[in-house]
Design an enzyme around this catalytic site. Structure first.
Site, PDB file in Angstrom:
ATOM      1  N   GLY A 187      -5.547   7.101   2.592  1.00  0.00           N
ATOM      2  CA  GLY A 187      -4.658   6.060   3.078  1.00  0.00           C
ATOM      3  C   GLY A 187      -3.351   6.051   2.315  1.00  0.00           C
ATOM      4  O   GLY A 187      -3.226   6.633   1.235  1.00  0.00           O
ATOM      5  N   CYS A 188      -2.365   5.401   2.907  1.00  0.00           N
ATOM      6  CA  CYS A 188      -1.028   5.400   2.309  1.00  0.00           C
ATOM      7  C   CYS A 188      -1.021   4.704   0.954  1.00  0.00           C
ATOM      8  O   CYS A 188      -0.541   5.264  -0.032  1.00  0.00           O
ATOM      9  CB  CYS A 188      -0.017   4.766   3.258  1.00  0.00           C
ATOM     10  SG  CYS A 188      -0.479   3.126   3.866  1.00  0.00           S
ATOM     11  N   TYR A 189      -1.572   3.480   0.911  1.00  0.00           N
ATOM     12  CA  TYR A 189      -1.633   2.788  -0.374  1.00  0.00           C
ATOM     13  C   TYR A 189      -2.474   3.559  -1.400  1.00  0.00           C
ATOM     14  O   TYR A 189      -2.055   3.724  -2.549  1.00  0.00           O
ATOM     15  CB  TYR A 189      -2.235   1.399  -0.199  1.00  0.00           C
ATOM     16  CG  TYR A 189      -1.380   0.355   0.472  1.00  0.00           C
ATOM     17  CD1 TYR A 189      -0.147  -0.022  -0.050  1.00  0.00           C
ATOM     18  CD2 TYR A 189      -1.830  -0.321   1.600  1.00  0.00           C
ATOM     19  CE1 TYR A 189       0.614  -1.028   0.546  1.00  0.00           C
ATOM     20  CE2 TYR A 189      -1.087  -1.328   2.202  1.00  0.00           C
ATOM     21  CZ  TYR A 189       0.137  -1.685   1.677  1.00  0.00           C
ATOM     22  OH  TYR A 189       0.873  -2.680   2.256  1.00  0.00           O
TER      23      TYR A 189
END
Lengths: 334, 334, 334, 334
Positions: free
Chosen positions: D153-155
């Site tokens: 995921g991006c985070y």
């Protein structure tokens, strides 16, 4: 009617102050002052801030002899640089004026604080001793007696309103320092030409890590250490602070809620959230500080939001003046 | 390999130029120059523009003796103030360099134009006579022979690409002057501290009504009068121009379409819209000028969009250099 | 005290209306209504618009039987879709209410206008005949007598306030149609989920070229043809219109100035600029329309700015109601 | 040449993927797929994302029989919803394709994780067992062998790149959980109509406090608990994470620096800062994760920034594919 002077009206907080004072039923706007060297001297406030055209077409006067001016006014708001406030405030105070200073010049009562964090030698320990820190919801009685009110910084206002009830109530496990991540609009940097604040350069980012002067202001007044990390947001106004804390064993969400209720149920400029946390848009243009929180096990996250120019500056200054003179605290604000 | 110098790399267009030259297979980046007085001298380009960290960690050299430097380079891009280009370009030209000047200093061939619109006396009528206006899609043959290319202004590039085929084709009724409403991102004002460009002050608005210097540049090169009204947009990059014209009787939408097709079918940096008109986001970060239009009776509205820093500055400069040296016009650009 | 109903309070203009009515000394907020199908029914206004937390914690009622409700109210503001206003307004009117409709449903008095531009068959020619167009500065006497006020569209308000004095005074050479380039904030599209209005999609661009329904509204009421080109701006609120006109021979800037003075010297919600033209920031959050202009030879450029949700919607609606009931036109607005 | 399929190309990350694959010298873009129900089926990618006009005028194909399609491709990128990836990936995998999945469907190897955090029952424990978590700088060897890469995921990408060297090196005192305050651009919510993502509603604010599904993803892969608080920023792209940690006694800034150097000196997509911390603008549009930090006594603040659509999605997916097939990890990316 209080004859009222605003020094530094050309800035963003100063302009907001002017609008408040202009509609205050017990204040008479005597003059708007700017530094004698300012390019803005002689202009109208509405030349600088066009939203006030036809409403606040008031000239900005260069301040030459403030000791003469001091004799004609009852109340002075200083929305000026720290060093300017440091120099001007005593002149007005000696003439008997009440001074609400929006700068940092009198916020912490030890002169050495200024040497260390502000880079100048403070010459007025006498006034530091007498200054009252204007965190309005908490200093009501002291403000009523004050001649000099040091209005808190924008970041410290939200941080302290969020943390003070918890610290005073002993709800936090301070082995873990509260982590305050704060994001401010660009107006917090003032109205001036600066490459860093130019439209094409502004970009979300942390700054002043471990060395912003609002960290010691917060710690000094709360009486506890904190980690304070400010960020520049890519918006003009407002502050949102996300504060992560460790709770004492057994402290519940209900305890937090009742602690906040007790602190603020009769404080109309603090709005408590039953559920959820505030967004920036809830407070922009308004004099409130909004507070919401969430608890998971021993972890607490509090979110506090305010308009940096209002509850973080102009609105709190007027709130302090209202308290000082026995008006409704929210007079002219809501 | 062309030894290539960029002067003024610290600015927004200069940084874009650097990125293009850096990836150009036939250009060798000899140096990035800034004014000897610049605060940026000695810094890395990536200190100023952090997106280039690790990619363009190239020092900005203060330019002292440019006549020595001129001997070492083949190609010079001047992304400098008008007066600086005016003074520097002849030095490089006399040394035999090819110069692509992104300033306004050589865009119109009459010296009196500069007295009137730029506020300085032009000293180099000889170079004005020899300068080629670098509207790349239209000056291909002249650019191939040029030693000095005056790259068009950002607003004039989009306006002329939109209007020139129509004017040249006699499709417009010029009793009614074309009305060019243009909106530019703030980067058009350059990289510098300025109150007007500060984040909190920028607000959509027209400026320079009836007196922006790009109006005569457009009219001089198109050969027809226009009404040009620039606006400051509240975005960093890009230009959108909405151009309202009167058509000659009988001119149809199909005529407009075929005129544009004929002009640009083999010009890859002009993208024509079969339907609809371009939005800002279609061009930001890209070297294109996008053109769409709509016709109703004798009324024509053309919309042209480009990135003011690219097709309006750096990309067109590189396009001109590519043409000059016989490379693909789009080399390093797409 | 007027018992007042607002239908469509959940939208952006509806929320602004609620704030005005809430502070109006002669209006009593009877209810906030939303469509019976709305997801917002039962929520508080402050749940949707958090800035009103603690201030306008008023429930949004689903409207089922409006004929019963109509008996209990004196004044109705409809901030609803065109078709909803078309259906609801007669019910309230037949019950004797005064209706201020912010939709387009009654703005032009010919039913066929709606077939053509709004895509529905208008069923209420009787009310079209009796509706008064609420361009408040110009329809004062008619509004005083009106039962149904059709509040003008956001774009048409600024365009007509700018052009009407010039048209009525015969100052324009109408062989050349006035070219109105208008830029609106995204709130003009209403409060709803839509890909086109999503944060990542919004990008400055023209839309509705030659076919926006506000063009015929402007032309019908001004009595002259115009070219109207709206643009989506990348900001939330406000409208700026740049209007390019041809003057009759011999008309001077002084003539324009005195014409505007005569029209608006006693109209406090129109602010005239002695020099310069308005920026967006001058009007956001305020009930004014600001007008400035510049003349060169026979060319005139007028710039008009307003907050699309206020002078372009909610503020003008309240202004009309104030006029209708004999209050100060600016009551609750400034 | 790898025949390559991108499913979900209509979204923001999918469009970026398409641009990368299109310029990749060893990948051949076989098709762009969208759901058979999608309104976008049949459109060109450049109809949705106008910046690609003339560059990526590629039709979006409705995916009906993916088992047939699976036989024709070597490499599949799934930029789809979690449930869609969950269903589609095994079909492609069973046909022998290599799959890089950008959704969350295979990121954590326990099926019960999906019941709890994603709200669906995972049916493919076999593929969960074989999936490799594509944190590219750390999983190089495993990715080389993988048939299914679950792109983080991006985070979590930024958080883990910042924390993993410190955790693995034993530099953190984990009695105090790392506090990750992350701010993401609105594109992180995907390309879709939604009131919450509409231009007028977006406002800086925390969300998903204590219950965002990226928290357990981070903790599961780091092996340590963290407090993760995401915020919606009012910008389109990018993520900045400010991470506050407690150090083990005696750990110095030099220790942190050398730990990061050791981890990333040969990883070109992680850029380390010698001084200062990254701003958002350093990474927007670029495939890097930038990391800077500051130490005071036992307190460490690390700041990591990336483009959520690139290093947080499309660029890392291509990086994984490059590693899997033995190309340069940065091929097509820089």
């Amino acid at each position: 009617m209080l004859n009222t002077l605003i020094v530094g009206a050309s800035g963003y907080a100063g302009a907001e102050l002017t609008a408040y004072v202009n509609r205050h039923p017990q204040m008479n706007l005597t003059a708007l002052g700017v530094s004698a060297q300012s390019n803005d001297a002689g202009k109208l406030l509405s030349d600088l801030h066009p939203q006030y055209k036809g409403v606040l077409d008031i000239p900005l006067q260069p301040l030459n002899d403030i000791s003469e001016l001091a004799k004609t006014v009852d109340l002075v708001f200083l929305a000026t640089a720290h060093e300017v406030s440091h120099d001007m405030a005593p002149v007005f105070l000696d003439a008997g004026c009440v001074v609400c200073d929006l700068s940092g010049a009198f916020r912490v009562n030890q002169a050495e604080f200024y040497t260390r964090y502000y880079g100048f030698e403070h010459q007025h320990q006498d006034w530091l001793d007498r200054a009252v820190y204007g965190l309005a919801e908490w200093q009501h009685e002291a403000i009523k007696q004050a001649q000099l009110v040091a209005v808190p910084g924008c970041y410290p206002t939200a941080a302290q309103l969020a943390l003070k009830p918890l610290v005073d109530g002993g709800l936090l496990n301070l082995d873990q320092w509260p982590v305050i991540n704060a994001v401010s609009g660009v107006s917090g940097a003032g109205r001036k030409a600066s490459l860093g604040n130019s439209f094409c350069e502004v970009s979300f980012q942390p700054y002043g890590i471990f060395n912003h002067r609002h960290q010691p202001e917060i710690s000094a007044h709360l009486g506890v250490p904190v980690i304070f990390t400010p960020h520049l947001g890519n918006f003009a106004r407002g502050i949102v602070e996300t504060i992560t804390c460790r709770l004492q064993p057994g402290v519940s969400a209900a305890d937090i809620a009742s602690t906040y209720q007790q602190a603020y149920h009769d404080k109309p400029l603090v709005r408590l959230y039953d559920k959820g946390v505030p967004a920036l848009k809830a407070v922009v243009g308004l004099p409130y500080c909004d507070i919401g929180f969430s608890v998971q096990d021993e972890h607490l996250i509090v979110v506090a939001a305010e308009d940096n120019l209002l509850k973080g500056a102009a609105a709190q200054a007027v709130q302090c003046a209202n308290i000082r003179f026995g008006f409704e605290p929210t007079q002219a604000l809501i």
